[in-house]
Enzyme design. Sequence first.
Site, mmCIF file in Angstrom:
data_model
loop_
_atom_site.group_PDB
_atom_site.id
_atom_site.type_symbol
_atom_site.label_atom_id
_atom_site.label_comp_id
_atom_site.label_asym_id
_atom_site.label_seq_id
_atom_site.Cartn_x
_atom_site.Cartn_y
_atom_site.Cartn_z
ATOM 1 C CG ASP A 163 -0.234 -0.125 2.537
ATOM 2 O OD1 ASP A 163 0.766 -0.884 2.620
ATOM 3 O OD2 ASP A 163 -0.639 0.533 3.505
ATOM 4 C CD GLU A 193 3.385 -1.284 7.380
ATOM 5 O OE1 GLU A 193 3.687 -1.221 8.574
ATOM 6 O OE2 GLU A 193 3.519 -0.300 6.616
ATOM 7 C CD GLU A 194 2.815 3.179 5.350
ATOM 8 O OE1 GLU A 194 2.827 3.525 6.554
ATOM 9 O OE2 GLU A 194 3.831 3.100 4.648
HETATM 10 ZN ZN LIG Z 1 5.317 3.527 6.161
HETATM 11 ZN ZN LIG Z 2 6.629 0.910 5.104
#
Ligand SMILES: [Zn+2]
Ligand SMILES: [Zn+2]
Length: 392
Positions: free
Chosen positions: A79, A137-138
């Site tokens: 992402d 993930e962010e």
């Molecule tokens: Zn990041």
């Molecule tokens: Zn990252």
Amino acid sequence: MMEISPEVKALSAEMTSLRRDLHAHPELGFQEVRTAGIIAKRLTGLGYTVRTGLGKTGVTGLLRGGKPGKTVLLRADIDALPIREEAVVPWRSETAGVMHACGHDAHTAMGLAAAAILAKEAPSLAGDLFFVFQPAEELLIGAEAMLEDGALEGVRADAAFAIHVMNRWPTGTVAICDGAAMTSADKLTLTITGRGGHGASPHLAIDPIVASAQIITALQTLVSRETPPLSTAVLSLTTLKAGTAFNIIPDAVEMTGTLRCFDAALREKLLASLRRTAEGLAASLRCTARVESQFLTPALRNDPAVTAVARQVAAMIVGESRVVAAEPLTGSDDVAYFFQKVPGCYAFVGSAKPEWSSAPASHNAKFDIDESALEIGADFLVRAARAALLPR
Ligand SMILES: [Zn+2]
Ligand SMILES: [Zn+2]
């Protein structure tokens, strides 16, 4: 001396062009439709058994080796971030306000290159390859979403690896933590409620702004006075919203922030202290405090045996002296959820161009990487997978 495998060298140009394509078309967490489509198509073409839509936009690829053996899990996050790109590069983001400012474009390209190289070797491999392309993930919520959708069902992985490009180190350096590597993360929301009124008549209102100011100040003692001096915790309040006009005392103040810890017991204690401090101070000033915490991800620990493998293979690529022991980071990565189920190692691949006097940091609008780090990361994944499948 750098020793990049010839099979990685052969894919270098293709990997770079894929990274640039992904960079030009970044997608936010859980919206990685185009990215996931590219991943699924490539993995399918390579012979992997592909599952899509895991945790909304996650993709996995499983490839059985020619002989039975262990299973190795390789994770790449896919992402981008809500940032307007300021880097001046031909492959600059074409999506307004969205940017691969953390290098997940590079992770995806390296993961797919490793998948291609390992697929060719699969008939002679003892053991199975399992690739995880993780969304969001962010937001620190993509890994758990994939697991809830059964991403690991039918897969018993013996070792996991994840890499992250990092401009803190020059290209040609691989940095690996021993043990504790990254903190847990909680999202905090505090709502301090009083009673609105005229700014000229505070005695007829209950001012949540003054109460909030005292709460913010008092919360600074959680780390300085309640956390053991040799333990690590971070408490940051990062947004503060209140009021509409200069002469109106608002009804409420809302703040958000984050708590980061390595130790689960310390985390519990600080969350309790946060509640006690906010509620107690608010009450003393005639306000109420509501404290909500959302547990995003546990702390990430590198497994000693898998870390030893990671160090060995990194040294084969960049040389032993360029494999450095990194200090633990007070950042977080929710691959920690996978590492709770599979012993893993998280490695940082240095990606700052040697000629950069100050390399742009992750999450900066001018973020860029030295693309020669792609070969190092891909080679690391390939060699780590081979090494992890060897009987020990
Ligand atoms: Zn990041
Ligand atoms: Zn990252």
